[in-house]
Design a protein around this motif. Structure first.
Motif, PDB file in Angstrom:
ATOM      1  N   LEU A 199     -56.751  65.472  29.011  1.00 40.56           N
ATOM      2  CA  LEU A 199     -57.192  64.085  29.090  1.00 40.56           C
ATOM      3  C   LEU A 199     -57.219  63.511  27.683  1.00 40.56           C
ATOM      4  O   LEU A 199     -57.144  64.241  26.689  1.00 40.56           O
ATOM      5  CB  LEU A 199     -58.549  63.956  29.770  1.00 40.56           C
ATOM      6  CG  LEU A 199     -59.802  64.571  29.135  1.00 40.56           C
ATOM      7  CD1 LEU A 199     -60.368  63.735  27.985  1.00 40.56           C
ATOM      8  CD2 LEU A 199     -60.881  64.739  30.185  1.00 40.56           C
ATOM      9  N   ALA A 200     -57.322  62.188  27.615  1.00 38.51           N
ATOM     10  CA  ALA A 200     -57.340  61.496  26.324  1.00 38.51           C
ATOM     11  C   ALA A 200     -58.595  60.650  26.189  1.00 38.51           C
ATOM     12  O   ALA A 200     -58.992  59.956  27.139  1.00 38.51           O
ATOM     13  CB  ALA A 200     -56.107  60.608  26.185  1.00 38.51           C
ATOM     14  N   TYR A 201     -59.241  60.733  25.038  1.00 36.01           N
ATOM     15  CA  TYR A 201     -60.211  59.742  24.601  1.00 36.01           C
ATOM     16  C   TYR A 201     -59.441  58.768  23.719  1.00 36.01           C
ATOM     17  O   TYR A 201     -58.791  59.179  22.751  1.00 36.01           O
ATOM     18  CB  TYR A 201     -61.314  60.378  23.757  1.00 36.01           C
ATOM     19  CG  TYR A 201     -62.270  61.306  24.467  1.00 36.01           C
ATOM     20  CD1 TYR A 201     -63.429  60.822  25.060  1.00 36.01           C
ATOM     21  CD2 TYR A 201     -62.036  62.681  24.498  1.00 36.01           C
ATOM     22  CE1 TYR A 201     -64.334  61.676  25.672  1.00 36.01           C
ATOM     23  CE2 TYR A 201     -62.936  63.548  25.114  1.00 36.01           C
ATOM     24  CZ  TYR A 201     -64.088  63.036  25.698  1.00 36.01           C
ATOM     25  OH  TYR A 201     -64.971  63.885  26.300  1.00 36.01           O
ATOM     26  N   ARG A 202     -59.528  57.466  24.024  1.00 40.86           N
ATOM     27  CA  ARG A 202     -58.844  56.457  23.225  1.00 40.86           C
ATOM     28  C   ARG A 202     -59.891  55.576  22.549  1.00 40.86           C
ATOM     29  O   ARG A 202     -60.736  54.987  23.219  1.00 40.86           O
ATOM     30  CB  ARG A 202     -57.897  55.632  24.098  1.00 40.86           C
ATOM     31  CG  ARG A 202     -56.727  56.448  24.643  1.00 40.86           C
ATOM     32  CD  ARG A 202     -55.703  55.562  25.320  1.00 40.86           C
ATOM     33  NE  ARG A 202     -54.501  56.306  25.677  1.00 40.86           N
ATOM     34  CZ  ARG A 202     -54.228  56.764  26.897  1.00 40.86           C
ATOM     35  NH1 ARG A 202     -55.086  56.546  27.884  1.00 40.86           N
ATOM     36  NH2 ARG A 202     -53.109  57.423  27.148  1.00 40.86           N
ATOM     37  N   ILE A 203     -59.794  55.469  21.236  1.00 41.37           N
ATOM     38  CA  ILE A 203     -60.825  54.807  20.433  1.00 41.37           C
ATOM     39  C   ILE A 203     -60.162  53.785  19.508  1.00 41.37           C
ATOM     40  O   ILE A 203     -59.136  54.084  18.886  1.00 41.37           O
ATOM     41  CB  ILE A 203     -61.574  55.846  19.571  1.00 41.37           C
ATOM     42  CG1 ILE A 203     -62.285  56.875  20.474  1.00 41.37           C
ATOM     43  CG2 ILE A 203     -62.544  55.178  18.619  1.00 41.37           C
ATOM     44  CD1 ILE A 203     -62.624  58.156  19.753  1.00 41.37           C
ATOM     45  N   VAL A 204     -60.729  52.596  19.432  1.00 41.94           N
ATOM     46  CA  VAL A 204     -60.301  51.610  18.436  1.00 41.94           C
ATOM     47  C   VAL A 204     -61.534  51.136  17.688  1.00 41.94           C
ATOM     48  O   VAL A 204     -62.497  50.644  18.292  1.00 41.94           O
ATOM     49  CB  VAL A 204     -59.579  50.411  19.075  1.00 41.94           C
ATOM     50  CG1 VAL A 204     -59.214  49.392  18.000  1.00 41.94           C
ATOM     51  CG2 VAL A 204     -58.329  50.852  19.812  1.00 41.94           C
ATOM     52  N   LEU A 205     -61.525  51.297  16.368  1.00 39.08           N
ATOM     53  CA  LEU A 205     -62.620  50.851  15.501  1.00 39.08           C
ATOM     54  C   LEU A 205     -62.156  49.660  14.666  1.00 39.08           C
ATOM     55  O   LEU A 205     -61.085  49.698  14.073  1.00 39.08           O
ATOM     56  CB  LEU A 205     -63.051  51.985  14.564  1.00 39.08           C
ATOM     57  CG  LEU A 205     -63.667  53.224  15.220  1.00 39.08           C
ATOM     58  CD1 LEU A 205     -63.796  54.341  14.192  1.00 39.08           C
ATOM     59  CD2 LEU A 205     -65.024  52.895  15.829  1.00 39.08           C
ATOM     60  N   ARG A 206     -62.959  48.625  14.638  1.00 39.81           N
ATOM     61  CA  ARG A 206     -62.680  47.484  13.763  1.00 39.81           C
ATOM     62  C   ARG A 206     -63.166  47.797  12.351  1.00 39.81           C
ATOM     63  O   ARG A 206     -64.115  48.557  12.158  1.00 39.81           O
ATOM     64  CB  ARG A 206     -63.367  46.218  14.272  1.00 39.81           C
ATOM     65  CG  ARG A 206     -62.938  45.772  15.654  1.00 39.81           C
ATOM     66  CD  ARG A 206     -63.572  44.408  15.993  1.00 39.81           C
ATOM     67  NE  ARG A 206     -65.000  44.386  15.669  1.00 39.81           N
ATOM     68  CZ  ARG A 206     -65.966  44.821  16.485  1.00 39.81           C
ATOM     69  NH1 ARG A 206     -65.660  45.345  17.676  1.00 39.81           N
ATOM     70  NH2 ARG A 206     -67.238  44.753  16.104  1.00 39.81           N
ATOM     71  N   LEU A 207     -62.539  47.167  11.389  1.00 37.26           N
ATOM     72  CA  LEU A 207     -62.912  47.415   9.994  1.00 37.26           C
ATOM     73  C   LEU A 207     -64.376  47.057   9.742  1.00 37.26           C
ATOM     74  O   LEU A 207     -65.061  47.736   8.963  1.00 37.26           O
ATOM     75  CB  LEU A 207     -61.991  46.605   9.070  1.00 37.26           C
ATOM     76  CG  LEU A 207     -61.967  47.016   7.594  1.00 37.26           C
ATOM     77  CD1 LEU A 207     -61.502  48.453   7.428  1.00 37.26           C
ATOM     78  CD2 LEU A 207     -61.058  46.069   6.802  1.00 37.26           C
TER      79      LEU A 207
END
Length: 473
Positions: A199-207
């Motif tokens: 499975l995948a954990y998908r993460i997007v962090l803003r600056l």
């Protein structure tokens, strides 16, 4: 820094003298790519999409030169190119942080080798740019229309949506993804995807979510990093010109059977990567919520085109890929481009079967081969600690600081696999097969030997009769 617009030498897009009606099911990347390419070939295109509107779903994409080479030809907005991040280096770390492989000047090297960039982008930025271009080309969109079934046995195939809408076309293109209803109609049965075990954990962090100056610098200066460890790996790269950071964690699947996506526990996620590189751990400590996505695949299908040659599949509907080579989106765009180019060479509607069979011939072997290669990459990146892992790391380290010239555990820089993936030229391949096989040239009817002999005899008899009439005999 963001990649500037890269207008390469414009390459002609064929335009068919005949116009067919095409319905594309799905406004994902495969469907939008097919819509653009088919519309440029002179055909009428309507896209049926289940969603009410295109929304910011998904996360980062790595667009490799085999894809960006195509996108350069489609007159997409300058905004798209400005939204990318072009990694200046590619690094593979052991889970501890130890560097196993590193290619500096990755951006320059890729452009020099392949004439197109390697770009990291947010999925919605690409999807929106493709959608806008399709609209400019006259493609019609029917949103909030989930296709339920297709009847292939009418004079023209007809789809029916869950709301009861029906529509016919000369050709229906299935771009409705992993859980494709179109594929079920084609096969006459439901073919559910199979779990891959990951499975995948998908993460997007803003600056603005990142306080530490060294992590902010990491994001603002785009690079690509892999961390590989027993049973799992992680990849991180910048998006939107260094304003976002995308992280994908690939781990063993513990979702219940039948569950595709579920909210995940941040604590569970961090525990899976406890003791890994402190840089990665610090990024993960900034995550407040996360989802888990089951990674699925399909058994290889026997065909992508139906017997009546009025239906064809593209993208995840026929070859879903593990994300370990980042080729799912790239390959889907290849599919759409090649299909549209071939339809542009048709000289009559009767040649549609030729175009579809040629599409299947050109695309199926490559798509199936990439799927297999992704599983091989998982094996090399998820290797359990032990003698094989030590041998793998020795091979990595033997090439550190050198130009890699041997088969390599990271296919991203392997001298055999990288050129096969990134050097693919959709426009060039189609042009080559058109020139080599001339598949759309109408054959001249041949005279039968008997007819030719009779014709020759008749000509001689007529000549003899004329000679007798003028007294030669």
């Amino acid at each position: 820094m963001a990649a500037p617009p890269l207008p390469s030498q414009s390459r002609p897009h064929p335009k068919s003298p005949v116009r067919i009606d095409v319905i594309i099911v799905g406004a994902g990347l495969a469907g939008l790519a097919a819509a653009i390419s088919i519309a440029q070939s002179g055909h009428a295109v309507t896209v049926f999409e289940a969603a009410k509107q295109l929304s910011e779903i998904g996360a980062g994409l790595q667009l490799t030169p085999n894809c960006t080479r195509i996108l350069q030809q489609w007159n997409l907005s300058a905004r798209l190119w400005a939204s990318g991040a072009e990694p200046t280096s590619l690094t593979v770390h052991r889970c501890t942080g130890k560097v196993l492989a590193q290619e500096d000047d990755f951006n320059k090297n890729i452009r020099a080798k392949y004439g197109a960039p390697f770009l990291d982008m947010h999925r919605i930025d690409l999807q929106q740019a493709l959608y806008e271009r399709a609209c400019e080309l006259g493609v019609q969109f029917r949103m909030n229309q989930r296709v339920q079934s297709i009847d292939f046995y009418l004079d023209r195939p007809e789809l029916t949506t869950e709301s009861g809408t029906q529509a016919q076309a000369d050709l229906i293109v299935a771009g409705d993804g992993l859980w494709s209803a179109c594929r079920s109609s084609f096969l006459g049965k439901t073919l559910p995807p199979l779990p891959t075990g990951d499975l995948a954990y998908r993460i997007v962090l803003r600056l603005d979510q990142i306080d530490s100056e060294d992590l902010r610098d990491w994001v603002k200066n785009p690079t690509c990093h892999f961390w590989i460890g027993p049973g799992a790996h992680a990849v991180g790269y910048s998006l939107r010109n260094g304003d976002m950071y995308n992280i994908v964690l690939l781990v063993p699947d513990n979702l219940p059977p039948g569950v595709r996506r579920q909210s995940g526990s941040v604590e569970e996620m961090e525990a899976l990567f406890h003791g890994w590189d402190p840089i990665l751990s610090r990024f993960l400590s900034l995550v407040s919520e996360v989802d888990k996505w089951k990674l699925m695949h399909l058994d290889v299908l026997d065909a992508w085109v139906n017997d009546k040659s009025n239906f064809v599949m593209i993208g995840d509907s026929c070859h879903p890929m593990l994300p370990y080579l980042a080729q799912g989106a790239n390959s889907a765009i290849e599919d759409g481009a090649v299909l549209g180019l071939l339809l542009g060479f048709m000289k009559s509607k009767a040649q549609l079967p030729k175009a579809l069979k040629l599409y299947e011939k050109l695309r199926k072997a490559r798509g199936d081969a990439i799927v297999k290669e992704t599983f091989k990459q998982r094996t090399d990146f998820h290797m359990p600690d032990g003698p094989e892992q030590e041998k793998r790391d020795e091979l990595f380290l033997s090439q550190l600081g050198k130009e890699v010239e041997v088969p390599f555990p990271s296919r991203w820089t392997c001298p055999q696999v990288q050129p096969w993936l990134y050097g693919y030229d959709a426009y060039g391949e189609v042009q080559d097969v058109i020139e080599r096989e001339k598949p759309f040239e109408e054959a001249q009817p041949e005279k039968s030997p008997t007819a030719s002999a009779c014709s020759a005899t008749a000509s001689k008899q007529m000549a003899g009769e004329k000679q007798r009439q003028v007294g030669v005999w």
